[in-house]
Design a protein around this motif. Structure first.
Motif, PDB file in Angstrom:
ATOM      1  N   ALA A 170      64.008  42.318 -21.031  1.00  0.00           N
ATOM      2  CA  ALA A 170      62.962  42.144 -22.030  1.00  0.00           C
ATOM      3  C   ALA A 170      61.672  41.671 -21.382  1.00  0.00           C
ATOM      4  O   ALA A 170      61.664  41.107 -20.284  1.00  0.00           O
ATOM      5  CB  ALA A 170      63.427  41.139 -23.079  1.00  0.00           C
ATOM      6  N   SER A 214      62.718  43.696 -31.100  1.00  0.00           N
ATOM      7  CA  SER A 214      62.291  42.311 -31.324  1.00  0.00           C
ATOM      8  C   SER A 214      61.044  41.987 -30.503  1.00  0.00           C
ATOM      9  O   SER A 214      60.950  42.340 -29.320  1.00  0.00           O
ATOM     10  CB  SER A 214      63.424  41.354 -30.939  1.00  0.00           C
ATOM     11  OG  SER A 214      63.006  40.016 -31.043  1.00  0.00           O
ATOM     12  N   THR A 252      59.137  38.961 -21.339  1.00  0.00           N
ATOM     13  CA  THR A 252      59.224  37.559 -21.765  1.00  0.00           C
ATOM     14  C   THR A 252      57.871  36.868 -21.830  1.00  0.00           C
ATOM     15  O   THR A 252      57.740  35.851 -22.511  1.00  0.00           O
ATOM     16  CB  THR A 252      60.137  36.781 -20.812  1.00  0.00           C
ATOM     17  OG1 THR A 252      59.667  36.965 -19.456  1.00  0.00           O
ATOM     18  CG2 THR A 252      61.574  37.270 -20.908  1.00  0.00           C
ATOM     19  N   ALA A 261      61.639  43.311 -26.709  1.00  0.00           N
ATOM     20  CA  ALA A 261      62.907  43.073 -26.029  1.00  0.00           C
ATOM     21  C   ALA A 261      63.420  44.314 -25.314  1.00  0.00           C
ATOM     22  O   ALA A 261      64.285  44.202 -24.436  1.00  0.00           O
ATOM     23  CB  ALA A 261      63.943  42.574 -27.031  1.00  0.00           C
ATOM     24  N   THR A 301      59.265  34.595 -33.835  1.00  0.00           N
ATOM     25  CA  THR A 301      59.584  34.429 -32.412  1.00  0.00           C
ATOM     26  C   THR A 301      58.384  33.988 -31.583  1.00  0.00           C
ATOM     27  O   THR A 301      58.536  33.286 -30.590  1.00  0.00           O
ATOM     28  CB  THR A 301      60.131  35.740 -31.831  1.00  0.00           C
ATOM     29  OG1 THR A 301      59.180  36.794 -32.084  1.00  0.00           O
ATOM     30  CG2 THR A 301      61.462  36.104 -32.459  1.00  0.00           C
ATOM     31  N   GLN A 357      61.702  38.516 -34.980  1.00  0.00           N
ATOM     32  CA  GLN A 357      62.893  39.021 -34.308  1.00  0.00           C
ATOM     33  C   GLN A 357      63.263  40.411 -34.795  1.00  0.00           C
ATOM     34  O   GLN A 357      63.888  41.181 -34.069  1.00  0.00           O
ATOM     35  CB  GLN A 357      64.046  38.040 -34.548  1.00  0.00           C
ATOM     36  CG  GLN A 357      65.285  38.307 -33.703  1.00  0.00           C
ATOM     37  CD  GLN A 357      66.314  37.210 -33.857  1.00  0.00           C
ATOM     38  OE1 GLN A 357      65.970  36.085 -34.195  1.00  0.00           O
ATOM     39  NE2 GLN A 357      67.568  37.548 -33.616  1.00  0.00           N
ATOM     40  N   THR A 412      58.943  39.627 -28.401  1.00  0.00           N
ATOM     41  CA  THR A 412      59.254  38.463 -27.578  1.00  0.00           C
ATOM     42  C   THR A 412      58.015  37.701 -27.145  1.00  0.00           C
ATOM     43  O   THR A 412      58.090  36.507 -26.867  1.00  0.00           O
ATOM     44  CB  THR A 412      60.034  38.892 -26.326  1.00  0.00           C
ATOM     45  OG1 THR A 412      59.287  39.914 -25.638  1.00  0.00           O
ATOM     46  CG2 THR A 412      61.402  39.445 -26.703  1.00  0.00           C
ATOM     47  N   SER A 413      56.849  38.373 -27.096  1.00  0.00           N
ATOM     48  CA  SER A 413      55.621  37.688 -26.706  1.00  0.00           C
ATOM     49  C   SER A 413      54.421  38.484 -27.202  1.00  0.00           C
ATOM     50  O   SER A 413      54.497  39.703 -27.358  1.00  0.00           O
ATOM     51  CB  SER A 413      55.542  37.513 -25.182  1.00  0.00           C
ATOM     52  OG  SER A 413      55.538  38.778 -24.547  1.00  0.00           O
TER      53      SER A 413
END
Length: 910
Positions: free
Chosen positions: A226, A183, A228, A201, A142, A159, A185-186
């Motif tokens: 989440a 998960s 981001t 997330a 991801t 993920q 995400t960043s």
């Protein structure tokens, strides 16, 4: 090919792809995705620098390194150097999800877990990656980052929630982090060694030491959604910025390990990217709401302040209208914003203020969207009173009042127009009178009322006593309009009744029935024609004075979305949900052009000069511009490029007018036509059908042919005051002679004593002519043989006045004492003869009239004495004089006729 060709799209700032930031010298640039293209902004003032060409698919990831931009779309990776594509990498079999610049390499990862390593220092079309890593079936990547000081290593989030540390040089996984069951995400590296921040997330931020696999601190978003994006401050302040899917930016203090401040409503959509500038208290954010914002931390409480931003519509526009003689476009969208777009300079585009919405939202602790006006469904504007009072009136969805705006200050007005306050119903239609003093409002209950724009006071109600309830119409008012002299007002009801009222007295003068339900009306004030749109997909034109139908246009197969008259009233443009844009000739009562676009048009507007058409489309946040070919081409007959009854498929305009454009200085940015018709703009072709007794001008700048006439005066004016001084000691150099082409021609060596060298005369003549003169002569000779001088004309039109003067002087005959037989055989004499033939041909054809006149004058000034002394040239000069006199007498007769008519009319008293 149709009348309107795609030009460019405006109003696009960014989409839901993370941006890429790089620093070049002292300036910082950000590269953002806008669908199928990317744009580069200078972060100093967010000025547009580069617009890329259109790609086949939407961009999925971006990465930058100096002049290189790496763009991932579908399964391909395009490599651009500035705005020009230099390579295409196509080894991925699945969609590329992310790109990362890693030293001299670019790492790409697709959704199937394939990681490719590409070298870009030597970019070629070999399309061979340096390395390949398969991450595994149960690991869907991801995000990706490089921990500082970790040589050849990248950290990849998944993920599934886990993270893997890979050495891309040995292609081995060094360590796997279990994660936190959510998960990833960043992820981003911190200024502290071995420490990274990981966003999940579930809304949690984990500051983690990857060397010891230990948790340093965990932050939890107070807002749902989440994490981001993340970014660490590098200016000495221990701050971590995080963005969420709810559009909120949170600032965390790492020393105190708590939340420092929250920027609520930072964006209207999910935060896509955050970036702290190096060693500066400045944070940049982007969002899927089509905006980029820069925040500065300079307040005493530590809260960020909005420094500058660029934004467009975050939802598709509903209504558009050209303003300020076609320089601006007013646009109202579903995002509750009322915007002014500049067609010339993107920096001048802005949103009209609704008066301290942000401050009121903070004070009341509500969202800004709740305080904004509802989406505009109809509006009208008048430029005549722009400096005096409000000159725009808007109707809003499900709103019982209309609002006025003052475009001079880009702000909402102080008055609110409330028709029928005793029985308020939503306002559906509005118009402003030609004088700019009155606004007429129509409601859903059939009520029509006139207001004074300066005071906001009601100045009359239009009532039909025959209707139930004493309203203007029994049903909803779908449109109102007034003529150019404020003598009558026209209104239309949903049930198909059209009524004409006395503007001042508010009395009903006449009415007629269309026969079916009406959806929209458009009135042209100059010719008095009223166009109506009914639910049977037929457009009917009525003469508002004669009260009868004069035209009927059929062809649309679905709901008609918008109508627009051209400024002269000869064309009527209509758009429909069937995807077509049709142009109807009102005079000839026929369809002259029709185009089919991929996405249906929802609104359209034609500029007053009829050179640009603006359209909006379903689910598109931008405004698309189309250029009128007839304004930029030499074709006199519009049927030569109009499609007639045939429907032509056309693609939507791309983001740039010329593919891969550089916008180095936006202050001088002017609209240019599409590349497909650029040849027509700059080469100025001759008219295919020339009007008898008229002359055709060259369309060259006035200064270019006027300088030919005044070339001697210009040379005297530009002559230096003091002559150049000879240097005391000249450096050693090879002896050379000057040439017109700029190439170095070395002098021949001196003859040896006693050696007598006599060069051949033909060789000597050839040496006299420089390379440009030879090209000039070759073009002249070939054109004379074929009797087609168009190529030669284009060549001399491209020369500067001084260069053209030199070309003509190259054929000057100095030794005039020669015998006439020898003189006739000289190449200079032949050239003069060919030039006289050229002038005779061009003047008789009446092409490039003013330019040929200037060149002829310069030619006679240089070679006049040679022509006077030779009988053969005298005959051609006499023929040139006869043709010149005949052509000029015809033109002068037309001039005198027009002058006589103007003088007669100017002295007449009506």
């Amino acid at each position: 090919m149709g009348i309107f060709e795609p030009f460019r799209a405006i109003g696009y700032i960014t989409t839901g792809v993370p941006f890429s930031v790089q620093r070049l010298g002292t300036e910082t640039f950000v590269t953002v995705s806008v669908g199928k293209a990317f744009q580069v902004y200078n972060c100093a003032k967010l000025t547009l620098v580069i617009v890329s060409p259109q790609l086949p698919h939407k961009i999925r990831a971006l990465a930058c390194y100096r002049d290189f931009t790496f763009v991932a779309y579908a399964t391909h990776i395009a490599v651009f150097k500035r705005a020009h594509q230099v390579a295409l990498w196509t080894r991925h079999s699945a969609k590329v999800n992310s790109l990362f610049v890693f030293g001299d390499y670019v790492i790409s990862v697709d959704v199937d877990g394939n990681l490719f390593i590409w070298g870009f220092k030597v970019v070629d079309e070999s399309n061979v990656p340096v390395g390949h890593i398969l991450l595994g079936d149960k690991f869907i990547p991801t995000c990706m980052m490089h921990p500082d000081t970790y040589l050849n290593k990248v950290l990849i989030g998944s993920q599934e929630g886990g993270l893997q540390l890979w050495n891309v040089s040995t292609k081995k996984m060094l360590y796997e982090f279990k994660g936190w069951g959510s998960s990833v995400t960043s992820c981003v590296s911190s200024p502290a060694l071995d420490v990274v921040a990981i966003g999940c997330a579930d809304g949690k931020i984990h500051v983690h030491n990857i060397r010891y696999d230990e948790e340093v601190v965990t932050f939890v978003h107070s807002m749902r959604g989440a994490v981001t994006s993340l970014s660490f401050s590098t200016d000495g302040q221990p701050l971590l910025a995080s963005g969420g899917s709810s559009g909120v930016i949170s600032i965390w203090n790492l020393e105190k390990r708590k939340l420092q401040s929250v920027v609520r409503e930072a964006h209207d959509s999910s935060i896509i990217s955050l970036h702290f500038f190096a060693n500066e208290p400045v944070l940049m954010s982007s969002s899927a709401d089509n905006s980029i914002k820069i925040w500065v931390f300079d307040t005493t409480d530590g809260d960020p302040r909005l420094l500058r931003f660029r934004s467009g519509h975050s939802a598709p526009p509903l209504c558009i209208r050209f303003y300020a003689n076609g320089r601006h476009i007013l646009s109202a969208g579903q995002d509750r914003a009322f915007r002014l777009f500049s067609v010339i300079q993107d920096q001048q585009s802005r949103e009209l203020s609704q008066r301290h919405v942000s401050k009121r939202a903070k004070k009341l602790r509500v969202k800004e969207e709740e305080l904004k006006l509802k989406p505009v469904i109809a509006f009208d504007c008048a430029e005549i009173r722009e400096r005096d009072w409000c000159n725009v009136v808007t109707c809003h969805m499900d709103t019982a009042q209309a609002y006025v705006w003052r475009l001079q200050n880009f702000v909402i007005g102080e008055h609110i127009l409330r028709p029928c306050p005793e029985n308020p119903t939503p306002v559906k239609a509005c118009t402003i009178s030609a004088c700019g003093n009155f606004a007429i409002i129509g409601t859903a209950s059939g009520w029509i009322e006139r207001f004074n724009l300066q005071s906001g006071i009601s100045r009359g109600r239009y009532l039909d006593v025959s209707e139930r309830g004493s309203c203007a119409h029994e049903s909803e008012v779908v449109g109102v309009a007034c003529d150019s002299t404020n003598t009558q007002m026209i209104s239309a009801g949903y049930h198909g009744d059209v009524k004409v009222w006395d503007f001042k007295g508010c009395a009903l003068k006449s009415r007629w029935e269309v026969g079916c339900s009406l959806v929209k009306i458009v009135y042209h004030r100059l010719n008095g024609l009223l166009a109506t749109v009914a639910d049977d997909f037929i457009i009917r034109l009525y003469d508002a004075v004669a009260l009868r139908m004069v035209r009927k246009f059929e062809g649309h197969t679905d709901r008609i979305t918008d109508l627009c008259f051209s400024e002269d009233g000869k064309w009527l443009l209509s758009s429909s949900m069937d995807g077509t844009l049709r142009i109807w000739d009102v005079i000839l009562a026929r369809q002259i052009d029709a185009v089919l676009v991929d996405v249906s048009i929802t609104a359209l507007s034609l500029s007053p000069n009829m050179d640009v058409l603006a359209t909006t489309h379903v689910d598109q946040n931008g405004v698309y511009l189309w250029v009128n070919q007839s304004m930029f081409s030499g074709a006199s007959n519009i049927d030569s490029y109009a499609s007639g009854k045939e429907v032509v498929n056309v693609k939507l305009p791309s983001l740039s007018s010329v593919e891969g454009s550089n916008v180095e200085n936006e202050d001088t940015d002017k609209p240019t036509v599409n590349q497909s018709i650029s040849n027509k703009v700059y080469t100025f072709p001759a008219f295919s059908q020339q009007i008898p007794d008229l002359v055709t001008l060259s369309l060259l700048p006035k200064s270019q042919w006027q300088s030919l006439i005044n070339l001697d005066i210009i040379k005297v004016r530009n002559k230096p005051i003091e002559p150049p001084k000879k240097p005391e000691k000249a450096p050693f150099f090879l002896p050379s002679v000057p040439s017109l082409s700029g190439e170095i021609l070395f002098k021949p060596s001196e003859p040896v004593d006693g050696e007598d060298i006599k060069p051949d005369k033909a060789e000597s003549d050839k040496r006299k002519l420089d390379i440009p003169a030879i090209q000039f002569l070759e073009l002249l000779q070939s054109s004379s043989e074929t009797k087609n001088f168009s190529a030669f004309t284009e060549y001399i039109k491209g020369l500067s006045p001084s260069n053209l003067d030199l070309e003509l002087r190259m054929f000057q005959i100095i030794d005039e004492d020669e015998d006439e037989e020898e003189l006739v055989n000289r190449p200079e004499f032949i050239s003069i003869e060919l030039l006289l033939d050229y002038f005779i041909h061009e003047i008789s054809c009446r092409n490039n009239f003013e330019f040929i006149q200037a060149v002829t004058r310069l030619f006679l000034k240089i070679h006049g004495e040679t022509i006077r002394c030779n009988s053969k040239l005298q005959d051609k000069a006499r023929k040139l004089l006869d043709i010149q006199s005949a052509v000029w007498q015809r033109v002068d007769k037309l001039f005198q006729s027009a002058r006589c008519m103007v003088t007669f009319l100017s002295n007449s008293q009506f």
